[in-house]
Design a protein around this motif. Structure first.
Motif, PDB file in Angstrom:
ATOM      1  N   ARG A  73       0.796  -1.391   0.172  1.00 19.98           N
ATOM      2  CA  ARG A  73       0.046  -0.097  -0.059  1.00 19.98           C
ATOM      3  C   ARG A  73       0.756   1.188   0.113  1.00 19.98           C
ATOM      4  O   ARG A  73       0.453   2.231  -0.924  1.00 19.98           O
ATOM      5  CB  ARG A  73      -1.043  -0.004   1.176  1.00 19.98           C
ATOM      6  CG  ARG A  73      -1.888  -1.107   1.114  1.00 19.98           C
ATOM      7  CD  ARG A  73      -2.875  -0.931   2.403  1.00 19.98           C
ATOM      8  NE  ARG A  73      -3.901  -1.959   2.283  1.00 19.98           N
ATOM      9  CZ  ARG A  73      -4.806  -2.423   3.104  1.00 19.98           C
ATOM     10  NH1 ARG A  73      -4.534  -1.968   4.399  1.00 19.98           N
ATOM     11  NH2 ARG A  73      -5.553  -3.149   3.123  1.00 19.98           N
ATOM     12  N   ARG A  74       1.970   1.080   0.905  1.00 21.25           N
ATOM     13  CA  ARG A  74       2.876   2.368   0.559  1.00 21.25           C
ATOM     14  C   ARG A  74       3.783   2.697  -0.604  1.00 21.25           C
ATOM     15  O   ARG A  74       3.745   3.721  -1.034  1.00 21.25           O
ATOM     16  CB  ARG A  74       3.841   2.010   2.009  1.00 21.25           C
ATOM     17  CG  ARG A  74       3.391   2.463   3.381  1.00 21.25           C
ATOM     18  CD  ARG A  74       4.116   2.193   4.392  1.00 21.25           C
ATOM     19  NE  ARG A  74       3.502   2.486   5.581  1.00 21.25           N
ATOM     20  CZ  ARG A  74       4.199   2.030   6.789  1.00 21.25           C
ATOM     21  NH1 ARG A  74       5.252   1.711   6.881  1.00 21.25           N
ATOM     22  NH2 ARG A  74       3.527   2.532   8.075  1.00 21.25           N
ATOM     23  N   ALA A  75       3.959   1.176  -1.205  1.00 26.35           N
ATOM     24  CA  ALA A  75       4.618   1.456  -2.585  1.00 26.35           C
ATOM     25  C   ALA A  75       3.526   2.154  -3.491  1.00 26.35           C
ATOM     26  O   ALA A  75       4.014   2.698  -4.521  1.00 26.35           O
ATOM     27  CB  ALA A  75       5.188   0.298  -2.884  1.00 26.35           C
ATOM     28  N   ALA A  76       2.187   1.826  -3.417  1.00 28.24           N
ATOM     29  CA  ALA A  76       1.267   2.162  -4.503  1.00 28.24           C
ATOM     30  C   ALA A  76       1.226   3.656  -4.128  1.00 28.24           C
ATOM     31  O   ALA A  76       0.593   4.610  -5.139  1.00 28.24           O
ATOM     32  CB  ALA A  76       0.033   1.379  -4.185  1.00 28.24           C
ATOM     33  N   ARG A  77       1.116   4.095  -2.802  1.00 31.88           N
ATOM     34  CA  ARG A  77       0.813   5.578  -2.705  1.00 31.88           C
ATOM     35  C   ARG A  77       1.734   6.347  -3.000  1.00 31.88           C
ATOM     36  O   ARG A  77       1.853   7.751  -3.689  1.00 31.88           O
ATOM     37  CB  ARG A  77       0.874   5.615  -1.146  1.00 31.88           C
ATOM     38  CG  ARG A  77      -0.670   5.694  -0.678  1.00 31.88           C
ATOM     39  CD  ARG A  77      -0.826   6.132   0.841  1.00 31.88           C
ATOM     40  NE  ARG A  77      -0.183   4.941   1.674  1.00 31.88           N
ATOM     41  CZ  ARG A  77      -0.028   4.888   2.987  1.00 31.88           C
ATOM     42  NH1 ARG A  77      -0.292   5.945   3.393  1.00 31.88           N
ATOM     43  NH2 ARG A  77       0.557   3.953   3.349  1.00 31.88           N
ATOM     44  N   THR A  78       3.369   5.805  -2.903  1.00 31.48           N
ATOM     45  CA  THR A  78       4.563   6.663  -3.417  1.00 31.48           C
ATOM     46  C   THR A  78       4.409   6.769  -5.098  1.00 31.48           C
ATOM     47  O   THR A  78       4.891   7.728  -5.621  1.00 31.48           O
ATOM     48  CB  THR A  78       5.727   6.090  -2.914  1.00 31.48           C
ATOM     49  OG1 THR A  78       5.755   4.807  -3.442  1.00 31.48           O
ATOM     50  CG2 THR A  78       5.683   6.358  -1.405  1.00 31.48           C
ATOM     51  N   SER A  79       4.158   5.604  -5.439  1.00 32.40           N
ATOM     52  CA  SER A  79       4.034   5.484  -7.022  1.00 32.40           C
ATOM     53  C   SER A  79       2.676   6.074  -7.704  1.00 32.40           C
ATOM     54  O   SER A  79       2.694   6.303  -9.022  1.00 32.40           O
ATOM     55  CB  SER A  79       4.216   3.993  -7.504  1.00 32.40           C
ATOM     56  OG  SER A  79       3.277   3.135  -7.427  1.00 32.40           O
ATOM     57  N   GLY A  80       1.783   6.302  -6.944  1.00 35.48           N
ATOM     58  CA  GLY A  80       0.413   6.800  -7.385  1.00 35.48           C
ATOM     59  C   GLY A  80      -0.327   5.686  -8.013  1.00 35.48           C
ATOM     60  O   GLY A  80      -1.314   6.113  -8.747  1.00 35.48           O
ATOM     61  N   GLY A  81      -0.138   4.506  -8.092  1.00 34.30           N
ATOM     62  CA  GLY A  81      -0.726   3.575  -8.628  1.00 34.30           C
ATOM     63  C   GLY A  81      -1.583   2.754  -7.691  1.00 34.30           C
ATOM     64  O   GLY A  81      -1.727   3.095  -6.394  1.00 34.30           O
TER      65      GLY A  81
END
Length: 87
Positions: A73-81
């Motif tokens: 979830r954190r990776a998706a938030r930082t990548s915008g996906g």
């Protein structure tokens, strides 16, 4: 006010502005100390991912699964996906 003290005051103000700008631009460091509000928000995020701190029977698997969900979830938030579904 003399010109020397005005120059010193200007240099001091410029140094303060540069120091504050570099402090804001620091990258996220997970090993840095967190505030109480950040810890509570982190625990809420882990609980939303399915982690139960009182479930000591399934402890390692429960924590690892929730940790993977939180990281995704954190990776998706930082990548915008959008986060990928866990298997």
């Amino acid at each position: 006010m003399t010109s020397l003290s005005r120059i010193a005051l200007g240099v001091f103000a410029a140094a303060c502005c540069a120091a504050s700008a570099s402090a804001v631009a620091q990258p996220y460091d997970p090993s840095a100390p967190m505030t109480r509000a950040q810890v509570r928000a982190d625990l809420a995020e882990w609980r939303a991912a399915g982690y139960d701190p009182l479930d000591w029977i399934d402890y390692p698997e429960n924590a690892q699964r929730a940790g993977a969900i939180v990281a995704a979830r954190r990776a998706a938030r930082t990548s915008g996906g959008m986060p990928q579904p866990m298997q």
